[in-house]
Motif scaffolding. Structure first.
Motif, PDB file in Angstrom:
ATOM      1  N   GLU A 180       0.930  -1.145   0.063  1.00  0.00           N
ATOM      2  CA  GLU A 180       0.066  -0.079   0.022  1.00  0.00           C
ATOM      3  C   GLU A 180       0.763   1.303  -0.033  1.00  0.00           C
ATOM      4  O   GLU A 180       1.762   1.350   0.884  1.00  0.00           O
ATOM      5  N   ASP A 181       0.647   2.103  -1.014  1.00  0.00           N
ATOM      6  CA  ASP A 181       1.274   3.390  -1.012  1.00  0.00           C
ATOM      7  C   ASP A 181       0.390   4.520  -1.060  1.00  0.00           C
ATOM      8  O   ASP A 181       0.830   5.985  -1.084  1.00  0.00           O
ATOM      9  N   LYS A 182      -0.905   4.386  -0.848  1.00  0.00           N
ATOM     10  CA  LYS A 182      -1.852   5.333  -0.528  1.00  0.00           C
ATOM     11  C   LYS A 182      -2.031   5.585   0.764  1.00  0.00           C
ATOM     12  O   LYS A 182      -2.190   6.889   1.172  1.00  0.00           O
ATOM     13  N   TRP A 220       1.175  -3.030   4.589  1.00  0.00           N
ATOM     14  CA  TRP A 220       1.170  -1.633   5.206  1.00  0.00           C
ATOM     15  C   TRP A 220       2.636  -1.032   5.288  1.00  0.00           C
ATOM     16  O   TRP A 220       3.539  -1.941   5.701  1.00  0.00           O
ATOM     17  N   LEU A 221       2.937  -0.001   4.746  1.00  0.00           N
ATOM     18  CA  LEU A 221       4.309   0.680   5.158  1.00  0.00           C
ATOM     19  C   LEU A 221       4.004   1.471   6.402  1.00  0.00           C
ATOM     20  O   LEU A 221       2.860   1.929   6.736  1.00  0.00           O
ATOM     21  N   ARG A 226       6.975   6.188   4.757  1.00  0.00           N
ATOM     22  CA  ARG A 226       6.266   5.268   3.748  1.00  0.00           C
ATOM     23  C   ARG A 226       7.137   4.457   2.934  1.00  0.00           C
ATOM     24  O   ARG A 226       6.971   4.122   1.760  1.00  0.00           O
ATOM     25  N   LYS A 227       8.301   3.579   3.709  1.00  0.00           N
ATOM     26  CA  LYS A 227       8.989   2.568   3.067  1.00  0.00           C
ATOM     27  C   LYS A 227       9.363   1.636   3.846  1.00  0.00           C
ATOM     28  O   LYS A 227       9.856   0.429   3.412  1.00  0.00           O
ATOM     29  N   SER A 280      13.055  -2.187   5.162  1.00  0.00           N
ATOM     30  CA  SER A 280      12.324  -1.458   4.122  1.00  0.00           C
ATOM     31  C   SER A 280      11.703  -2.359   3.004  1.00  0.00           C
ATOM     32  O   SER A 280      12.504  -3.421   2.614  1.00  0.00           O
ATOM     33  N   TRP A 313       4.538  -3.349  -5.817  1.00  0.00           N
ATOM     34  CA  TRP A 313       4.771  -2.173  -5.341  1.00  0.00           C
ATOM     35  C   TRP A 313       4.879  -1.097  -6.260  1.00  0.00           C
ATOM     36  O   TRP A 313       5.736  -1.222  -6.910  1.00  0.00           O
ATOM     37  N   LYS A 314       3.951   0.005  -6.253  1.00  0.00           N
ATOM     38  CA  LYS A 314       4.005   1.046  -7.383  1.00  0.00           C
ATOM     39  C   LYS A 314       4.242   0.137  -8.753  1.00  0.00           C
ATOM     40  O   LYS A 314       4.962   0.824  -9.547  1.00  0.00           O
TER      41      LYS A 314
END
Length: 355
Positions: A180-182, A220-221, A226-227, A280, A313-314
């Motif tokens: 998740e990156d949002k 989750w990050l 956020r990494k 990370s 991821w992304k």
């Protein structure tokens, strides 16, 4: 807890067949209930028929979310004993969650005794097929009717029981996970390390997005950088990198899983290098690029061990161990479920028998 009053159902229910068992949709005949009142403490412990609860619309839990819960399991062993997996570990965590939510501390011995009395009454509800169990859900809600943000003056503690099959419909197969990156789940100083409904409500939007994209879970990050990896929506996460077991350290925003603790204890006893530290997502992808990412798997009460076959991821997808269950995840799953079913000797003292 000798002063528990017991009111039995008039007609005893029947345990469905193993094929009919899903997860969390069938409930046993009875439940445990106890009240808390400021100035009086915890009182009126009772076992009563499982039924709807009469609630005031103004109850604090409905408006301000003051609630906690736990998830445990009881098993029917091969020699027909009923045993609970690590009950004190779960009940102690229950109290740690209570502290975070300003819920009065419970006497662990009293709750343990109440649980085991309830289980003794409901023994016939424990399924016996490998992969099935009796799921135990203790929870506390603030039941004082009051509109206004404050610590409640009255609470109710419940323990309900549910015979269950496998948590994942796909069984013990690798899951695909979206990193998740949002959205973010929790931050240090918040509620991330407590088992409280708010944490799970927070995960829903990200989980729905992941489902829509074809993924089974969300990873989750951390909320600041956020990494750094934290946990999956329903379980802790572990990596086997170049022969070493690595999992994010408990930092105040990660739930301290009992199965996670079990995996770490087992891994150390088997002689593997086992590390709890900050890790990370870049490090994981770098290990994959170097051919050093042996396995990824989750751990949790519901699924026990859940192998991860794919991370995204992304937009960058990596396939782990050819999307097959890795040998170490399989070994852990076989051992833990073997102890729970009585096939493997309980050398660590994890199982407690209901008598």
């Amino acid at each position: 807890m000798s002063d528990i009053t017991v009111t039995k159902v008039k007609q005893v229910g029947v345990l469905p067949t193993d094929k009919e068992l899903g997860f969390g949709t069938i409930f046993t005949d009875h439940m445990f209930v106890m009240d808390y009142t400021t100035g009086k403490g915890w009182h009126s412990p009772r076992i009563v028929p499982y039924a709807e609860c009469a609630n005031y619309p103004a109850m604090i839990v409905f408006h301000y979310g003051q609630a906690i819960f736990e998830g445990m399991k009881a098993f029917r062993t091969e020699d027909n004993r009923i045993c609970v997996f690590r009950p004190y570990e779960y009940l102690n965590r229950f109290n740690r969650s209570a502290e975070k939510l300003c819920i009065p501390k419970m006497d662990v011995e009293q709750i343990h005794d109440a649980l085991f009395q309830l289980l003794a009454l409901e023994k016939n509800w424990v399924p016996g097929q490998l992969g099935t169990s009796l799921y135990i859900r203790p929870f506390v809600v603030a039941d004082e009717p009051h509109l206004g943000v404050k610590v409640a003056d009255s609470f109710k503690l419940y323990i309900i029981l549910s015979p269950v099959g496998a948590y994942y419909k796909t069984g013990f197969n690798p899951v695909s996970i979206k990193v998740e990156d949002k959205y973010v789940r929790a931050i240090k100083g918040g509620l991330g390390e407590a088992k409280t409904p708010a944490n799970y409500a927070m995960s829903l939007a990200a989980q729905q997005d992941a489902y829509a994209e074809g993924f089974g879970q969300v990873l989750w990050l951390d909320a600041v950088h956020r990494k750094y990896i934290e946990e999956v929506g329903t379980m802790n996460i572990l990596f086997k990198i170049n022969g070493e077991i690595i999992t994010p350290e408990l930092n105040g925003s990660i739930l301290g899983g009992i199965t996670r603790k079990t995996v770490l204890e087992l891994s150390r006893s088997w002689g593997l290098k086992t590390t709890e530290r900050q890790i990370s997502i870049d490090e994981v992808y770098d290990a994959y690029a170097k051919g050093q990412l042996d396995e990824v798997f989750g751990s949790g009460t519901a699924a026990v061990i859940s192998p991860v076959g794919e991370l995204s991821w992304k937009g960058q997808r990596i396939v782990i161990n050819h999307n097959q269950t890795g040998p170490y995840a399989q070994k852990l799953f076989d051992y833990i479920t073997g102890v729970q079913s009585g096939k493997i000797a309980d050398q660590f003292g994890w199982m407690e028998e209901v008598r």
